[in-house]
Write a protein that holds these residues in place. Structure first.
Motif, PDB file in Angstrom:
ATOM      1  N   ILE A  32       0.866  -1.187   0.000  1.00 23.48           N
ATOM      2  CA  ILE A  32       0.000   0.000   0.000  1.00 23.48           C
ATOM      3  C   ILE A  32       0.900   1.233   0.000  1.00 23.48           C
ATOM      4  O   ILE A  32       1.845   1.326   0.793  1.00 23.48           O
ATOM      5  N   THR A  33       0.625   2.166  -0.903  1.00 23.39           N
ATOM      6  CA  THR A  33       1.402   3.408  -0.948  1.00 23.39           C
ATOM      7  C   THR A  33       0.490   4.579  -1.293  1.00 23.39           C
ATOM      8  O   THR A  33      -0.550   4.402  -1.943  1.00 23.39           O
ATOM      9  N   PHE A  34       0.902   5.748  -0.841  1.00 21.28           N
ATOM     10  CA  PHE A  34       0.173   6.989  -1.099  1.00 21.28           C
ATOM     11  C   PHE A  34       1.099   7.892  -1.905  1.00 21.28           C
ATOM     12  O   PHE A  34       2.246   8.148  -1.505  1.00 21.28           O
ATOM     13  N   THR A  35       0.638   8.336  -3.076  1.00 21.48           N
ATOM     14  CA  THR A  35       1.453   9.197  -3.926  1.00 21.48           C
ATOM     15  C   THR A  35       0.748  10.520  -4.160  1.00 21.48           C
ATOM     16  O   THR A  35      -0.486  10.611  -4.105  1.00 21.48           O
ATOM     17  N   ARG A  36       1.569  11.501  -4.423  1.00 20.61           N
ATOM     18  CA  ARG A  36       1.026  12.822  -4.775  1.00 20.61           C
ATOM     19  C   ARG A  36       2.049  13.491  -5.689  1.00 20.61           C
ATOM     20  O   ARG A  36       3.271  13.427  -5.445  1.00 20.61           O
ATOM     21  N   ASP A  37       1.546  14.122  -6.734  1.00 20.03           N
ATOM     22  CA  ASP A  37       2.413  14.789  -7.714  1.00 20.03           C
ATOM     23  C   ASP A  37       3.478  13.837  -8.256  1.00 20.03           C
ATOM     24  O   ASP A  37       4.660  14.177  -8.406  1.00 20.03           O
ATOM     25  N   ARG A  38       3.052  12.561  -8.465  1.00 22.15           N
ATOM     26  CA  ARG A  38       3.912  11.535  -9.050  1.00 22.15           C
ATOM     27  C   ARG A  38       5.174  11.254  -8.223  1.00 22.15           C
ATOM     28  O   ARG A  38       6.245  10.971  -8.744  1.00 22.15           O
ATOM     29  N   ALA A  39       5.005  11.327  -6.908  1.00 20.66           N
ATOM     30  CA  ALA A  39       6.097  10.999  -5.989  1.00 20.66           C
ATOM     31  C   ALA A  39       5.528  10.202  -4.824  1.00 20.66           C
ATOM     32  O   ALA A  39       4.355  10.332  -4.457  1.00 20.66           O
ATOM     33  N   PHE A  40       6.364   9.339  -4.223  1.00 21.84           N
ATOM     34  CA  PHE A  40       5.947   8.553  -3.070  1.00 21.84           C
ATOM     35  C   PHE A  40       5.963   9.421  -1.814  1.00 21.84           C
ATOM     36  O   PHE A  40       6.973  10.045  -1.480  1.00 21.84           O
ATOM     37  N   LEU A  41       4.812   9.467  -1.106  1.00 16.71           N
ATOM     38  CA  LEU A  41       4.742  10.186   0.159  1.00 16.71           C
ATOM     39  C   LEU A  41       4.730   9.240   1.346  1.00 16.71           C
ATOM     40  O   LEU A  41       5.205   9.586   2.428  1.00 16.71           O
ATOM     41  N   HIS A  42       4.176   8.021   1.149  1.00 18.93           N
ATOM     42  CA  HIS A  42       4.119   7.069   2.258  1.00 18.93           C
ATOM     43  C   HIS A  42       3.872   5.671   1.673  1.00 18.93           C
ATOM     44  O   HIS A  42       3.198   5.519   0.658  1.00 18.93           O
ATOM     45  N   CYS A  43       4.443   4.646   2.308  1.00 19.50           N
ATOM     46  CA  CYS A  43       4.178   3.263   1.894  1.00 19.50           C
ATOM     47  C   CYS A  43       4.345   2.347   3.089  1.00 19.50           C
ATOM     48  O   CYS A  43       5.054   2.681   4.055  1.00 19.50           O
ATOM     49  N   ASN A  44       3.679   1.183   3.032  1.00 23.07           N
ATOM     50  CA  ASN A  44       3.815   0.222   4.124  1.00 23.07           C
ATOM     51  C   ASN A  44       5.011  -0.693   3.872  1.00 23.07           C
ATOM     52  O   ASN A  44       5.653  -0.642   2.808  1.00 23.07           O
ATOM     53  N   GLU A  45       5.321  -1.537   4.872  1.00 17.99           N
ATOM     54  CA  GLU A  45       6.492  -2.400   4.787  1.00 17.99           C
ATOM     55  C   GLU A  45       6.414  -3.361   3.610  1.00 17.99           C
ATOM     56  O   GLU A  45       7.401  -3.642   2.942  1.00 17.99           O
ATOM     57  N   ARG A  46       5.215  -3.912   3.356  1.00 15.43           N
ATOM     58  CA  ARG A  46       5.066  -4.892   2.274  1.00 15.43           C
ATOM     59  C   ARG A  46       5.382  -4.277   0.923  1.00 15.43           C
ATOM     60  O   ARG A  46       6.025  -4.900   0.077  1.00 15.43           O
ATOM     61  N   PHE A  47       4.973  -3.011   0.724  1.00 15.01           N
ATOM     62  CA  PHE A  47       5.233  -2.353  -0.549  1.00 15.01           C
ATOM     63  C   PHE A  47       6.734  -2.156  -0.743  1.00 15.01           C
ATOM     64  O   PHE A  47       7.280  -2.448  -1.813  1.00 15.01           O
ATOM     65  N   SER A  48       7.411  -1.673   0.300  1.00 11.68           N
ATOM     66  CA  SER A  48       8.850  -1.430   0.165  1.00 11.68           C
ATOM     67  C   SER A  48       9.611  -2.737  -0.032  1.00 11.68           C
ATOM     68  O   SER A  48      10.560  -2.803  -0.815  1.00 11.68           O
ATOM     69  N   GLU A  49       9.208  -3.831   0.668  1.00 17.95           N
ATOM     70  CA  GLU A  49       9.841  -5.132   0.482  1.00 17.95           C
ATOM     71  C   GLU A  49       9.656  -5.630  -0.948  1.00 17.95           C
ATOM     72  O   GLU A  49      10.566  -6.195  -1.548  1.00 17.95           O
ATOM     73  N   MET A  50       8.450  -5.433  -1.479  1.00 18.30           N
ATOM     74  CA  MET A  50       8.122  -5.914  -2.821  1.00 18.30           C
ATOM     75  C   MET A  50       9.036  -5.284  -3.880  1.00 18.30           C
ATOM     76  O   MET A  50       9.454  -5.944  -4.830  1.00 18.30           O
ATOM     77  N   PHE A  51       9.383  -3.997  -3.675  1.00 15.84           N
ATOM     78  CA  PHE A  51      10.178  -3.287  -4.672  1.00 15.84           C
ATOM     79  C   PHE A  51      11.656  -3.190  -4.292  1.00 15.84           C
ATOM     80  O   PHE A  51      12.453  -2.622  -5.019  1.00 15.84           O
ATOM     81  N   GLY A  52      12.040  -3.751  -3.127  1.00 13.73           N
ATOM     82  CA  GLY A  52      13.445  -3.805  -2.747  1.00 13.73           C
ATOM     83  C   GLY A  52      13.996  -2.535  -2.141  1.00 13.73           C
ATOM     84  O   GLY A  52      15.217  -2.317  -2.147  1.00 13.73           O
ATOM     85  N   TRP A  53      13.109  -1.670  -1.647  1.00 11.45           N
ATOM     86  CA  TRP A  53      13.547  -0.437  -1.006  1.00 11.45           C
ATOM     87  C   TRP A  53      13.135  -0.485   0.464  1.00 11.45           C
ATOM     88  O   TRP A  53      12.319  -1.277   0.881  1.00 11.45           O
ATOM     89  N   THR A  54      13.699   0.409   1.259  1.00 13.48           N
ATOM     90  CA  THR A  54      13.153   0.646   2.592  1.00 13.48           C
ATOM     91  C   THR A  54      12.119   1.748   2.482  1.00 13.48           C
ATOM     92  O   THR A  54      12.117   2.542   1.523  1.00 13.48           O
ATOM     93  N   SER A  55      11.210   1.795   3.474  1.00  9.29           N
ATOM     94  CA  SER A  55      10.135   2.797   3.426  1.00  9.29           C
ATOM     95  C   SER A  55      10.703   4.214   3.363  1.00  9.29           C
ATOM     96  O   SER A  55      10.223   5.068   2.608  1.00  9.29           O
ATOM     97  N   LYS A  56      11.761   4.476   4.168  1.00  8.45           N
ATOM     98  CA  LYS A  56      12.321   5.832   4.203  1.00  8.45           C
ATOM     99  C   LYS A  56      12.973   6.194   2.881  1.00  8.45           C
ATOM    100  O   LYS A  56      12.921   7.348   2.454  1.00  8.45           O
ATOM    101  N   GLU A  57      13.622   5.223   2.219  1.00  9.33           N
ATOM    102  CA  GLU A  57      14.292   5.522   0.957  1.00  9.33           C
ATOM    103  C   GLU A  57      13.310   5.883  -0.149  1.00  9.33           C
ATOM    104  O   GLU A  57      13.635   6.655  -1.048  1.00  9.33           O
ATOM    105  N   LEU A  58      12.097   5.339  -0.093  1.00  5.41           N
ATOM    106  CA  LEU A  58      11.107   5.611  -1.143  1.00  5.41           C
ATOM    107  C   LEU A  58      10.475   6.979  -1.000  1.00  5.41           C
ATOM    108  O   LEU A  58       9.994   7.560  -1.978  1.00  5.41           O
ATOM    109  N   ILE A  59      10.404   7.506   0.213  1.00  3.99           N
ATOM    110  CA  ILE A  59       9.729   8.787   0.449  1.00  3.99           C
ATOM    111  C   ILE A  59      10.400   9.869  -0.386  1.00  3.99           C
ATOM    112  O   ILE A  59      11.620  10.080  -0.322  1.00  3.99           O
ATOM    113  N   GLY A  60       9.595  10.534  -1.187  1.00  4.97           N
ATOM    114  CA  GLY A  60      10.087  11.622  -2.018  1.00  4.97           C
ATOM    115  C   GLY A  60      10.595  11.189  -3.371  1.00  4.97           C
ATOM    116  O   GLY A  60      10.819  12.027  -4.244  1.00  4.97           O
TER     117      GLY A  60
END
Length: 473
Positions: A32-60
């Motif tokens: 699950i992730t929340f995007t705005r203006d085509r950027a990641f603002l928030h995501c859960n652990e499962r989403f970050s694991e699925m794409f190989g990132w940490t949640s903090k690294e995806l933000i922005g």
């Protein structure tokens, strides 16, 4: 004091609610992730694991980093704009990209926070469906291959269940002169009503019950009334359940029959002319042909007896060793496994002692038939004497595959046997040796399978056991 504490209480309650929501998101099985203006603002652990990132690294980060190419990203953007802008939920399957550059199949569901104001952002729910897609593609490929086989077979094929044609190929429709799909769900017995009429389901049940195959050559009638000779063969889907249907093979053999009739007529005319010229020569020729046929039958019978068990018709030890040698040679070339299974029937002697050898012989024949129905044509079933059988299973992919086959054999042979108003029970003890881990020649593999079988006997019978080095002690 009450007025002072209230804002603090509200703040703590909101913080608690936020923590609970975060816990729910992080424990969800879907990304699950929340995007705005085509950027990641928030995501859960499962989403970050699925794409190989940490949640903090995806933000922005721009959302385009999760797509195989910029074109894929733009294509999805066009679809999302058309769907989410109308207030509908987007539900699509597409390839996505992980941080390491690898791709995977993903089901993506999206909802706009406000369909009329894209600046408020979008919620995306994602699921990794790579395995499901692979399984679906494999099933689809198998179906296409089976359809191609049916479509290109030069023989009529029909699957019939409870006298209804469930499916058939185009060649069968052409044989009988019907349009495509015209025979689907039609009565099979009515299709076969001819000058030489018979009741297919009753006769196939009778033939199969006698341990034979259903094969007939009968005259059939096309849709327009034209008669033709047809070869009919049937095999039950389940030998023990007629109601599960049968596969029927039908072939127009009119030309062959006509050729046979012509050949027979020519032969009769020739024999008549020969008899007219010299009866003595004709009689001598017939006697010679008879002697040759008798000799050929005798030679064939001798060859069969030399390589097969007289009671069950299964290969004997001599033929078994030859086939096992070939199987091992094939396995060495292709780096496959060969399983040798030594089967001994538990308490078989009690059947012979109580009911006599005739009932015991029938039981052995029934066991042989059950084994034939379980194994493939490339496998070998051998009776080496008494109530002992050896199986050779080629092209085995893994030890688990070998154990699954042993479980099927154990279950089938443990079912009751109904022989001449007697209900008999016997179970198998199965010892297993596998090439290459347990040996590389027939003698060694059969010996170790025998040793493994005795381990089953020691443990109380009715089971199977893989040979282990400690068993020889």
């Amino acid at each position: 004091m009450a007025t002072t504490d209230k804002p603090t209480d509200n703040k703590e309650g909101a913080l608690q609610t936020l923590l609970e929501y975060q816990a729910i998101l992080d424990n969800a099985s879907l990304g699950i992730t929340f995007t705005r203006d085509r950027a990641f603002l928030h995501c859960n652990e499962r989403f970050s694991e699925m794409f190989g990132w940490t949640s903090k690294e995806l933000i922005g980060q721009p959302t385009s980093i999760a797509y195989p190419s910029l074109e894929d990203y733009q294509d999805l953007g066009d679809i999302a704009e058309q769907t989410l802008g109308t207030g509908k939920r987007m539900d699509i399957e597409l390839l996505m990209k992980r941080r390491d550059g690898s791709t995977f199949w993903c089901r993506m569901m999206a909802n706009a926070i406000d369909p009329h104001d894209h600046s408020k952002g979008t919620i995306f729910i994602t699921e990794d469906i790579t395995e499901r897609r692979a399984a679906s593609d494999a099933i689809r490929q198998l179906l296409l291959e089976q359809q191609a086989i049916l479509a290109n077979a030069h023989i009529g094929i029909a699957f019939v269940k409870q006298d209804r044609i469930i499916t058939c190929n185009q060649h069968l429709e052409q044989i009988y002169g019907y349009q495509p799909d015209e025979l689907i769900n039609a009565s099979f017995s009515k299709l076969l009503q001819t000058v030489d009429s018979f009741e297919p389901e009753l006769e196939i049940a009778s033939d199969i019950a006698k341990g034979g195959s259903f094969i007939r050559e009968v005259r059939q009638k096309k849709k327009d009334g034209t008669l033709f000779w047809c070869s009919i063969t049937a095999n039950l889907v389940d030998q023990s359940a007629l109601e599960n249907g049968a596969v029927w093979l039908l072939d127009d053999i009119s030309e062959r029959k006509q050729a046979q009739d012509s050949l027979m007529q020519a032969r009769l005319e020739l024999e008549l002319r020969v008899q007219q010229r010299t009866a003595e020569l004709a009689n001598s020729n017939l006697q010679l042909q008879h002697e040759i046929q008798v000799r050929q039958l005798a030679e064939e019978h001798i060859r069969h007896l030399a390589n097969h068990d007289a009671l069950t018709g299964l290969p004997n030890r001599r033929l078994l060793e030859d086939r096992l040698e070939h199987a091992l040679g094939h396995a060495r070339r292709n780096q496959n496994m060969v399983a040798v299974k030594f089967i001994d029937l538990d308490r078989f002697k009690e059947v012979n002692d109580k009911l006599g050898h005739r009932i015991g012989d029938i039981l052995l024949q029934t066991v042989a038939n059950r084994l034939r129905s379980l194994l493939r044509e490339i496998d070998t079933i051998s009776r080496i004497g008494g109530d002992e059988f050896i199986l050779v299973l080629t092209d085995m992919s893994s030890e688990q595959h070998v154990l699954e086959t042993a479980e099927k054999i154990l279950h089938s042979l443990s079912q009751p046997y109904f022989i001449e108003q007697h209900t008999l029970s016997t179970t198998p003890s199965i010892g297993i040796a596998i090439y290459p881990q347990d040996g590389d020649n027939p003698e060694q593999l059969m010996s170790r399978a025998d040793i493994a079988m005795y381990q089953v006997k020691k443990k109380g019978r009715k089971g199977y056991h893989l040979f282990r080095e400690g068993d020889q002690a």
